[in-house]
Structures are given as structure tokens and as C-alpha cells.
Design a protein around this motif. Structure first.
Motif, PDB file in Angstrom:
ATOM      1  N   LYS A   5      -5.407  34.971  22.204  1.00 14.98           N
ATOM      2  CA  LYS A   5      -6.581  34.294  21.674  1.00 14.98           C
ATOM      3  C   LYS A   5      -7.146  35.087  20.510  1.00 14.98           C
ATOM      4  O   LYS A   5      -7.010  36.311  20.440  1.00 14.98           O
ATOM      5  CB  LYS A   5      -7.649  34.126  22.761  1.00 14.98           C
ATOM      6  N   VAL A  13     -10.149  31.323  20.795  1.00 15.68           N
ATOM      7  CA  VAL A  13      -9.298  30.180  20.436  1.00 15.68           C
ATOM      8  C   VAL A  13      -7.841  30.574  20.622  1.00 15.68           C
ATOM      9  O   VAL A  13      -7.396  31.623  20.134  1.00 15.68           O
ATOM     10  CB  VAL A  13      -9.568  29.729  18.986  1.00 15.68           C
ATOM     11  N   SER A  14      -7.101  29.750  21.336  1.00  7.90           N
ATOM     12  CA  SER A  14      -5.722  30.061  21.694  1.00  7.90           C
ATOM     13  C   SER A  14      -4.795  29.985  20.479  1.00  7.90           C
ATOM     14  O   SER A  14      -4.922  29.090  19.639  1.00  7.90           O
ATOM     15  CB  SER A  14      -5.226  29.085  22.768  1.00  7.90           C
ATOM     16  N   THR A  40     -10.867  22.114  20.371  1.00  2.00           N
ATOM     17  CA  THR A  40     -12.109  22.596  19.763  1.00  2.00           C
ATOM     18  C   THR A  40     -11.998  22.844  18.267  1.00  2.00           C
ATOM     19  O   THR A  40     -11.034  23.433  17.795  1.00  2.00           O
ATOM     20  CB  THR A  40     -12.545  23.905  20.465  1.00  2.00           C
ATOM     21  N   VAL A  45     -17.506  25.074  18.399  1.00  2.00           N
ATOM     22  CA  VAL A  45     -17.868  26.481  18.222  1.00  2.00           C
ATOM     23  C   VAL A  45     -19.331  26.605  17.805  1.00  2.00           C
ATOM     24  O   VAL A  45     -20.047  27.516  18.251  1.00  2.00           O
ATOM     25  CB  VAL A  45     -16.934  27.145  17.198  1.00  2.00           C
ATOM     26  N   PHE A  58     -16.189  27.480  27.399  1.00  3.58           N
ATOM     27  CA  PHE A  58     -15.028  27.593  26.514  1.00  3.58           C
ATOM     28  C   PHE A  58     -14.152  28.780  26.915  1.00  3.58           C
ATOM     29  O   PHE A  58     -12.927  28.671  26.983  1.00  3.58           O
ATOM     30  CB  PHE A  58     -15.470  27.760  25.060  1.00  3.58           C
ATOM     31  N   VAL A  64      -8.002  26.949  24.704  1.00  2.27           N
ATOM     32  CA  VAL A  64      -8.942  26.405  23.721  1.00  2.27           C
ATOM     33  C   VAL A  64      -8.110  26.113  22.488  1.00  2.27           C
ATOM     34  O   VAL A  64      -7.779  27.016  21.714  1.00  2.27           O
ATOM     35  CB  VAL A  64     -10.077  27.407  23.404  1.00  2.27           C
ATOM     36  N   THR A  65      -7.689  24.870  22.327  1.00  2.61           N
ATOM     37  CA  THR A  65      -6.737  24.586  21.250  1.00  2.61           C
ATOM     38  C   THR A  65      -7.453  24.497  19.897  1.00  2.61           C
ATOM     39  O   THR A  65      -8.582  23.996  19.812  1.00  2.61           O
ATOM     40  CB  THR A  65      -5.945  23.289  21.504  1.00  2.61           C
ATOM     41  N   PRO A  66      -6.808  24.964  18.827  1.00  2.00           N
ATOM     42  CA  PRO A  66      -7.401  24.901  17.487  1.00  2.00           C
ATOM     43  C   PRO A  66      -7.303  23.484  16.927  1.00  2.00           C
ATOM     44  O   PRO A  66      -6.337  23.120  16.266  1.00  2.00           O
ATOM     45  CB  PRO A  66      -6.556  25.898  16.687  1.00  2.00           C
ATOM     46  N   MET A  71     -10.223  26.520  12.470  1.00  2.00           N
ATOM     47  CA  MET A  71      -9.798  27.381  13.575  1.00  2.00           C
ATOM     48  C   MET A  71      -8.464  28.052  13.237  1.00  2.00           C
ATOM     49  O   MET A  71      -8.229  29.218  13.566  1.00  2.00           O
ATOM     50  CB  MET A  71      -9.642  26.570  14.869  1.00  2.00           C
TER      51      MET A  71
END
Length: 257
Positions: A5, A13-14, A40, A45, A58, A64-66, A71
Motif C-alpha cells: 500500500k 491505497v493498494s 477509492t 480520500v 478505509f 483500497v483500489t486506486p 491515486m
């Protein structure tokens, strides 16, 4: 499968692309692992800056996909060159297409009346053999006890591997965090925001070139100026200012892995 992340204003964020997201989630479903996934962008955010509880939601997510290009850019600025956009509607199509071979099942929760059923029809037509075990259109308020009991009963009768939540942010994140324990029959919750409306073409999608250039917000603003003006014209400049603070060290944004 370990997913790194990156820190985006205190939200982890992953570091993903579509293939890694699918492999991770299929592996989790096969292992009967439970959790939720947030899709996300800047809006999510930004909401998390005002609400520490939401930020915690979150940071407790499986992924937490960009969802937006900002992101992705934040990830690359932190040395993660492999990060790619994992857009909600594309993630949904990705998982539905490939789940046919594995027999994974799906449940659709969200949208205005008729949208979830229409999405079910379209997905089953597009991906023959896809198992969608149910749909539910929630009211524009928290579920009352009778509605919650009805939803629980539907899932007991047909437990899904993937429970898709098509609500707005931050409503869908709060719903997933709360209902993980209420709906134990569902393995993995995935909040995909406007994906139900976009995939059924109730709402127009931005052209791919605008998505890749990070201009999807502008396209959506032109489509729904009254509803989205405050979100984009206030949140976007504030996001840029906070990014400046993070990278200059003027403010510390910490997240717990």
C-alpha cells in the motif's frame, strides 16, 4: 498474496492492476476469507480527511483500489511504478467474466428501483453461466429491522462469494463495515459506487482518453453540475494542497497498515 500500500493523505491505497486485484480476490474467496473492498478516488480520500472513523474504515479494508488517476500518480510518486487504475465498473466486469470458470456467485445491492435487476440481466447475457444469486434495492435511508431481516434471509438461502454494493461514498463504506457482521453469509463485499448506473448506461461514462488523463471528474461535472460542483470544485483543490503538505513534510499523514 501480499499487496503493498501507498500512503495517500493517511489512506493506504493498494498497489494493484486489474489482474492482481482479481487474483487476490479469487484467492481470498477460495480461502473463505471475509472482508470488504473500497474502490477509492479523490472524493473518498477527501471525505476521510474530515472523518477519522471513515479513514479507519478505509484502512481496515482488504483492498483500497486506486479508482482514479490521482491515486495512481500518488503511488508512482512514491516509487510504485506497477500501480495501475482499478476502476470500479471494470473491476466488476473483470471479476464477473472470470468467475464463470470458477463458479463464484454474486449478489447485487444498490441502485434505484429496477437498476440492479437490469444489471443482472445484462451481466448474465454478457457472461453466460454467470451466477448472480440475488439483487436488492435498498431505500434512501438505513435499513429498518424488517428490511434487514429480509436481506439476511435472502443471503441465507443463496450465500454469495461477492456482494457488490452500488451506493455512494461514504455511504457504501460505512454500510460494508457495519454489515460485515450482520451478513456473515457473504464473503467479500465490494463497494463500486456508480458502477451500477454506468454499466446499465443510466449515467454516461467519460471517454477512455479522459479517464486516462485524469479528467473524468470534469466529464462527470458537465453531466451533473448541481450535484457534483461542490465535490469537485472544492475537494480537488484541497486535495492538491494536502498532497503538497504531505510531500513537503508540512503535515504528517499517517496510516496503520
Amino acid at each position: 498474496m501480499e499487496i503493498q500500500k501507498v500512503n495517500v493523505l493517511g489512506v493506504g491505497v493498494s498497489v494493484l492492476d486489474q489482474d492482481r486485484a482479481r487474483h487476490f480476490l479469487f484467492e481470498a474467496a477460495r480461502a473463505d476469507r471475509r472482508g470488504y473492498v473500497t474502490v477509492t478516488g479523490v472524493h473518498g480520500v477527501s471525505e476521510a480527511q474530515r472523518d477519522p472513523t471513515l479513514r479507519d474504515i478505509f484502512n481496515r479494508a482488504l483492498l483500497v483500489t486506486p479508482d482514479g488517476m490521482p491515486m495512481v500518480w500518488m503511488g508512482r510518486l512514491q516509487g510504485q511504478r506497477s500501480i495501475r487504475r482499478v476502476y470500479g465498473p471494470d473491476l466488476m466486469l473483470n471479476l464477473c467474466q472470470h468467475s464463470v470458470a470458477y463458479g463464484f456467485s454474486h449478489f447485487l445491492y444498490g441502485g434505484v428501483p429496477g437498476v440492479a435487476e437490469e444489471l443482472r440481466r445484462q451481466l448474465e447475457t454478457r457472461f453466460p453461466g454467470l451466477k448472480i444469486v440475488g439483487t436488492y434495492t435498498p431505500p434512501f435511508r438505513p435499513l429498518d429491522p424488517a428490511e434487514r431481516d429480509d436481506l439476511q434471509q435472502r443471503l441465507r438461502e443463496s450465500p454469495p462469494d461477492f456482494f457488490w454494493v452500488g451506493l455512494s461514498t461514504p455511504k457504501q463504506e460505512r454500510f460494508m463495515a457495519q454489515y460485515m457482521s450482520v451478513l456473515p453469509e457473504a464473503k467479500i463485499f465490494i463497494g463500486v459506487g456508480a458502477a451500477f448506473d454506468l454499466l446499465t448506461k443510466r449515467v454516461r461514462q467519460a471517454p477512455r482518453w479522459m479517464q486516462s488523463a485524469g479528467l473524468e471528474w470534469f466529464f462527470r461535472l458537465t453531466q451533473e453540475p448541481r450535484r457534483l460542483a461542490k465535490r469537485y470544485l472544492v475537494n480537488n483543490p484541497l486535495f492538491l494542497l494536502r498532497v503538497f503538505y504531505q510531500f513537503t513534510g508540512l503535515k504528517k499523514y499517517r496510516f496503520e497498515r
